[in-house]
Structure formats: C-alpha cells, structure tokens
Write a protein that holds these residues in place. Sequence first.
Motif, PDB file in Angstrom:
ATOM      1  N   ILE A  89       4.507   3.312   4.414  1.00 49.25           N
ATOM      2  CA  ILE A  89       4.068   1.920   4.536  1.00 49.25           C
ATOM      3  C   ILE A  89       5.243   1.031   4.170  1.00 49.25           C
ATOM      4  N   GLN A  90       5.545   0.109   5.056  1.00 47.38           N
ATOM      5  CA  GLN A  90       6.677  -0.799   4.891  1.00 47.38           C
ATOM      6  C   GLN A  90       6.145  -2.219   4.743  1.00 47.38           C
ATOM      7  N   GLY A  91       6.593  -2.937   3.751  1.00 46.43           N
ATOM      8  CA  GLY A  91       6.121  -4.305   3.553  1.00 46.43           C
ATOM      9  C   GLY A  91       4.728  -4.319   2.952  1.00 46.43           C
ATOM     10  N   GLU A  92       4.238  -5.522   2.720  1.00 46.34           N
ATOM     11  CA  GLU A  92       2.920  -5.687   2.098  1.00 46.34           C
ATOM     12  C   GLU A  92       1.806  -5.493   3.115  1.00 46.34           C
ATOM     13  N   PRO A  93       0.787  -4.706   2.783  1.00 41.09           N
ATOM     14  CA  PRO A  93      -0.380  -4.586   3.655  1.00 41.09           C
ATOM     15  C   PRO A  93      -1.095  -5.936   3.781  1.00 41.09           C
ATOM     16  N   LEU A  94      -1.596  -6.230   4.963  1.00 43.48           N
ATOM     17  CA  LEU A  94      -2.284  -7.492   5.222  1.00 43.48           C
ATOM     18  C   LEU A  94      -3.720  -7.223   5.632  1.00 43.48           C
ATOM     19  N   ARG A  95      -4.658  -8.012   5.089  1.00 43.20           N
ATOM     20  CA  ARG A  95      -6.064  -7.885   5.475  1.00 43.20           C
ATOM     21  C   ARG A  95      -6.413  -8.940   6.517  1.00 43.20           C
ATOM     22  N   ASP A  96      -7.447  -8.641   7.305  1.00 45.58           N
ATOM     23  CA  ASP A  96      -7.927  -9.594   8.295  1.00 45.58           C
ATOM     24  C   ASP A  96      -8.718 -10.708   7.605  1.00 45.58           C
ATOM     25  N   ARG A  97      -9.145 -11.671   8.380  1.00 46.12           N
ATOM     26  CA  ARG A  97      -9.833 -12.843   7.842  1.00 46.12           C
ATOM     27  C   ARG A  97     -11.106 -12.483   7.095  1.00 46.12           C
ATOM     28  N   GLU A  98     -11.823 -11.474   7.566  1.00 48.06           N
ATOM     29  CA  GLU A  98     -13.072 -11.070   6.921  1.00 48.06           C
ATOM     30  C   GLU A  98     -12.849 -10.111   5.758  1.00 48.06           C
ATOM     31  N   ARG A  99     -11.594  -9.714   5.527  1.00 46.10           N
ATOM     32  CA  ARG A  99     -11.235  -8.791   4.433  1.00 46.10           C
ATOM     33  C   ARG A  99     -11.851  -7.400   4.622  1.00 46.10           C
ATOM     34  N   LEU A 100     -11.943  -6.952   5.885  1.00 49.27           N
ATOM     35  CA  LEU A 100     -12.523  -5.653   6.197  1.00 49.27           C
ATOM     36  C   LEU A 100     -11.487  -4.625   6.650  1.00 49.27           C
ATOM     37  N   ILE A 101     -10.370  -5.091   7.187  1.00 49.12           N
ATOM     38  CA  ILE A 101      -9.375  -4.219   7.804  1.00 49.12           C
ATOM     39  C   ILE A 101      -7.991  -4.503   7.224  1.00 49.12           C
ATOM     40  N   TRP A 102      -7.279  -3.451   6.836  1.00 52.85           N
ATOM     41  CA  TRP A 102      -5.870  -3.559   6.481  1.00 52.85           C
ATOM     42  C   TRP A 102      -5.035  -3.336   7.728  1.00 52.85           C
ATOM     43  N   SER A 103      -4.000  -4.126   7.927  1.00 55.75           N
ATOM     44  CA  SER A 103      -2.975  -3.852   8.922  1.00 55.75           C
ATOM     45  C   SER A 103      -1.734  -3.398   8.158  1.00 55.75           C
ATOM     46  N   LEU A 104      -1.282  -2.192   8.475  1.00 57.43           N
ATOM     47  CA  LEU A 104      -0.152  -1.606   7.764  1.00 57.43           C
ATOM     48  C   LEU A 104       0.999  -1.392   8.727  1.00 57.43           C
ATOM     49  N   GLU A 105       2.161  -1.902   8.371  1.00 54.94           N
ATOM     50  CA  GLU A 105       3.364  -1.630   9.167  1.00 54.94           C
ATOM     51  C   GLU A 105       3.990  -0.361   8.620  1.00 54.94           C
ATOM     52  N   VAL A 139      -6.700   0.138   9.210  1.00 54.32           N
ATOM     53  CA  VAL A 139      -7.578   1.035   8.449  1.00 54.32           C
ATOM     54  C   VAL A 139      -8.600   0.188   7.705  1.00 54.32           C
ATOM     55  N   ARG A 140      -9.812   0.684   7.608  1.00 53.01           N
ATOM     56  CA  ARG A 140     -10.863  -0.063   6.926  1.00 53.01           C
ATOM     57  C   ARG A 140     -10.590  -0.144   5.427  1.00 53.01           C
ATOM     58  N   VAL A 141     -10.832  -1.299   4.846  1.00 47.58           N
ATOM     59  CA  VAL A 141     -10.688  -1.495   3.403  1.00 47.58           C
ATOM     60  C   VAL A 141     -11.622  -0.543   2.662  1.00 47.58           C
ATOM     61  N   HIS A 142     -12.784  -0.288   3.238  1.00 48.01           N
ATOM     62  CA  HIS A 142     -13.750   0.652   2.649  1.00 48.01           C
ATOM     63  C   HIS A 142     -13.144   2.050   2.476  1.00 48.01           C
ATOM     64  N   ASP A 143     -12.307   2.478   3.438  1.00 55.15           N
ATOM     65  CA  ASP A 143     -11.694   3.808   3.398  1.00 55.15           C
ATOM     66  C   ASP A 143     -10.449   3.861   2.524  1.00 55.15           C
ATOM     67  N   LEU A 144      -9.737   2.746   2.431  1.00 57.20           N
ATOM     68  CA  LEU A 144      -8.479   2.699   1.682  1.00 57.20           C
ATOM     69  C   LEU A 144      -8.391   1.359   0.957  1.00 57.20           C
ATOM     70  N   PRO A 145      -8.949   1.274  -0.250  1.00 61.02           N
ATOM     71  CA  PRO A 145      -9.061  -0.017  -0.929  1.00 61.02           C
ATOM     72  C   PRO A 145      -7.745  -0.631  -1.396  1.00 61.02           C
ATOM     73  N   ASP A 146      -6.716   0.189  -1.686  1.00 62.27           N
ATOM     74  CA  ASP A 146      -5.506  -0.387  -2.281  1.00 62.27           C
ATOM     75  C   ASP A 146      -4.222   0.285  -1.780  1.00 62.27           C
ATOM     76  N   PRO A 147      -3.886   0.110  -0.481  1.00 62.24           N
ATOM     77  CA  PRO A 147      -2.625   0.682  -0.001  1.00 62.24           C
ATOM     78  C   PRO A 147      -1.441  -0.102  -0.566  1.00 62.24           C
ATOM     79  N   ARG A 148      -0.323   0.587  -0.753  1.00 60.83           N
ATOM     80  CA  ARG A 148       0.871  -0.058  -1.317  1.00 60.83           C
ATOM     81  C   ARG A 148       2.112   0.353  -0.523  1.00 60.83           C
ATOM     82  N   PRO A 149       3.115  -0.531  -0.508  1.00 61.62           N
ATOM     83  CA  PRO A 149       4.375  -0.132   0.124  1.00 61.62           C
ATOM     84  C   PRO A 149       4.902   1.154  -0.517  1.00 61.62           C
ATOM     85  N   GLY A 150       5.387   2.055   0.313  1.00 63.92           N
ATOM     86  CA  GLY A 150       5.896   3.335  -0.171  1.00 63.92           C
ATOM     87  C   GLY A 150       4.904   4.475  -0.041  1.00 63.92           C
TER      88      GLY A 150
END
Length: 97
Positions: free
Chosen positions: A77-93, A54-65
Amino acid sequence: MDRIYANPSMAVVALWISATTSEERPIRVIRRAPDRITEFGAACFVSDTTMVDVRVHDLPDPRPGDLIVIGADSFTIQGEPLRDRERLIWSLELRPS
C-alpha cells in the motif's frame, strides 16, 4: 454491495498482511488500473497505476506499507488509504513489492 464483492467477475480474493504486526486476513478486492497523468513543466507523463477497492467492513484500518497479495502478485500500500463519501469503501493505491 455484498453481491458486487461476492461476484467473481467483479472482485477477487486477496490476502492482507499488516506491516507492523503479524496479523493477516483474507479480503475481497475490486482491482483497477487507471492511468495517471503527471505534469512536469510543459510535459505530461502518463503512467500506469494499480488500485484496489476494499470494504471498510473487511479491512477497518489499512496503513501504508501493508501488503496485499492477489494470486501470485504482491503489492505494498502506497500513500494514505482514502474512503468514499459514505465511508464504506477504501481505495488503496498499490505498488509492486
């Protein structure tokens, strides 16, 4: 990136619901289901996972739970969200709720 997330073949509409506040918002996600290999002693186990990007622009602060609802399916959302190298995309498990 806007074209990718706007493309119905690539991304789908989802609903994010905060676990700590009553806030919710529609977002667009790219759904992935990679296999995960876990080693335990001499054995290896392959398990399914559910991930979304998900784009960081659309969801600036996702959290576990937090909840992500895609169609009729709800995920937490399980575990800590991770951003890509450019800080544009969150990867959420995700795990089923």
